[in-house]
Design a protein around this motif. Sequence first.
Motif, PDB file in Angstrom:
ATOM      1  N   GLN A   1      31.555  13.482 -34.081  1.00 43.07           N
ATOM      2  CA  GLN A   1      32.355  14.722 -34.953  1.00 43.07           C
ATOM      3  C   GLN A   1      33.414  14.610 -36.371  1.00 43.07           C
ATOM      4  OE1 GLN A   1      31.493  17.254 -34.276  1.00 43.07           O
ATOM      5  NE2 GLN A   1      32.617  18.801 -35.513  1.00 43.07           N
TER       6      GLN A   1
ATOM      7  N   GLU B   1      30.320  20.158 -47.757  1.00 46.82           N
ATOM      8  CA  GLU B   1      29.449  21.354 -46.721  1.00 46.82           C
ATOM      9  C   GLU B   1      28.391  21.612 -47.610  1.00 46.82           C
ATOM     10  OE1 GLU B   1      30.167  23.630 -44.575  1.00 46.82           O
ATOM     11  OE2 GLU B   1      32.038  22.154 -43.933  1.00 46.82           O
TER      12      GLU B   1
ATOM     13  N   LYS C   1      25.501  19.147 -45.452  1.00 47.14           N
ATOM     14  CA  LYS C   1      25.286  19.761 -44.315  1.00 47.14           C
ATOM     15  C   LYS C   1      24.844  21.186 -43.944  1.00 47.14           C
ATOM     16  CE  LYS C   1      29.843  19.661 -43.063  1.00 47.14           C
ATOM     17  NZ  LYS C   1      31.104  19.713 -42.477  1.00 47.14           N
ATOM     18  N   LYS C   2      24.459  22.226 -45.530  1.00 52.73           N
ATOM     19  CA  LYS C   2      24.133  23.420 -45.379  1.00 52.73           C
ATOM     20  C   LYS C   2      22.461  23.199 -46.570  1.00 52.73           C
ATOM     21  CE  LYS C   2      27.610  26.815 -46.909  1.00 52.73           C
ATOM     22  NZ  LYS C   2      28.471  27.537 -48.557  1.00 52.73           N
ATOM     23  N   ARG C   3      22.018  21.823 -47.088  1.00 50.11           N
ATOM     24  CA  ARG C   3      20.822  21.142 -46.767  1.00 50.11           C
ATOM     25  C   ARG C   3      20.944  21.010 -45.490  1.00 50.11           C
ATOM     26  NH1 ARG C   3      20.702  17.877 -50.754  1.00 50.11           N
ATOM     27  NH2 ARG C   3      23.104  17.457 -51.289  1.00 50.11           N
ATOM     28  N   LEU C   4      21.192  20.077 -44.807  1.00 47.90           N
ATOM     29  CA  LEU C   4      20.541  19.807 -43.999  1.00 47.90           C
ATOM     30  C   LEU C   4      20.070  20.225 -42.959  1.00 47.90           C
ATOM     31  CD1 LEU C   4      20.092  17.073 -42.581  1.00 47.90           C
ATOM     32  CD2 LEU C   4      22.051  17.332 -41.475  1.00 47.90           C
ATOM     33  N   THR C   5      21.172  21.534 -42.630  1.00 49.62           N
ATOM     34  CA  THR C   5      20.279  22.497 -41.664  1.00 49.62           C
ATOM     35  C   THR C   5      19.550  23.052 -41.941  1.00 49.62           C
ATOM     36  OG1 THR C   5      23.118  22.795 -41.231  1.00 49.62           O
ATOM     37  CG2 THR C   5      21.393  24.895 -40.161  1.00 49.62           C
ATOM     38  N   SER C   6      19.152  23.473 -43.755  1.00 54.48           N
ATOM     39  CA  SER C   6      18.165  24.370 -43.460  1.00 54.48           C
ATOM     40  C   SER C   6      16.836  23.645 -43.690  1.00 54.48           C
ATOM     41  CB  SER C   6      19.131  24.659 -45.308  1.00 54.48           C
ATOM     42  OG  SER C   6      17.116  25.207 -45.950  1.00 54.48           O
TER      43      SER C   6
ATOM     44  N   PHE D   1      16.413  21.320 -41.735  1.00 55.37           N
ATOM     45  CA  PHE D   1      15.841  20.991 -40.288  1.00 55.37           C
ATOM     46  C   PHE D   1      14.931  22.348 -39.533  1.00 55.37           C
ATOM     47  CE2 PHE D   1      17.193  21.408 -35.795  1.00 55.37           C
ATOM     48  CZ  PHE D   1      16.331  20.694 -35.107  1.00 55.37           C
ATOM     49  N   ARG D   2      15.786  23.424 -39.933  1.00 53.11           N
ATOM     50  CA  ARG D   2      15.707  24.648 -39.669  1.00 53.11           C
ATOM     51  C   ARG D   2      14.202  24.891 -40.110  1.00 53.11           C
ATOM     52  NH1 ARG D   2      20.251  28.528 -40.498  1.00 53.11           N
ATOM     53  NH2 ARG D   2      21.181  27.853 -38.871  1.00 53.11           N
ATOM     54  N   ARG D   3      13.206  24.724 -41.158  1.00 55.11           N
ATOM     55  CA  ARG D   3      12.090  24.317 -42.074  1.00 55.11           C
ATOM     56  C   ARG D   3      11.122  23.578 -41.071  1.00 55.11           C
ATOM     57  NH1 ARG D   3      13.652  24.341 -48.221  1.00 55.11           N
ATOM     58  NH2 ARG D   3      15.147  26.379 -48.316  1.00 55.11           N
TER      59      ARG D   3
ATOM     60  N   SER E   1      11.708  22.499 -38.286  1.00 56.62           N
ATOM     61  CA  SER E   1      11.531  22.849 -36.736  1.00 56.62           C
ATOM     62  C   SER E   1      10.439  24.009 -37.133  1.00 56.62           C
ATOM     63  CB  SER E   1      12.543  23.045 -36.234  1.00 56.62           C
ATOM     64  OG  SER E   1      13.687  22.483 -35.618  1.00 56.62           O
TER      65      SER E   1
END
Length: 134
Positions: A92, A100, A103-108, A110-112, A114
């Motif tokens: 953590q 930031e 982290k936003k690009r990584l989340t995006s 990952f969602r795509r 998935s």
Amino acid sequence: GEVSASRSQLSEADNLKRKMFDTRLAEITCSQVRRSTAPLLQLLDNDSNGEDGAPDLNNLDGAFPPPAVGVTILGALTSKMAADSKTESDIQRMASGLPEDFKKRLTSFFRRSSELLRHFFGLRRVMEQRKKKV
């Protein structure tokens, strides 16, 4: 490392109690997995119902490891999870230091990915069902 050092400090009786607890936890987990997967398996294969309408779990031979191996695997996984939970604060701390934007690009991404995987496996399931019908 730290987990093995703390275990070596425990008495034989404490180690035995810990192993018995790990074994019991593994048995409970295995039982819950079997109970929760039985209805799903019944939906997937309605032809395998027994006389009483309950799923016939005999066709699962080989799907799960032998109980002794399963208990050992679940015990090892439980120990690994306990050790990993101790390092979560380190993870953590490292993750909070990331930019930031990253982290936003990584989340995006990952969602795509998935969503693409869900579509891929959904299409595979549809194709397999069509093959069964033919």
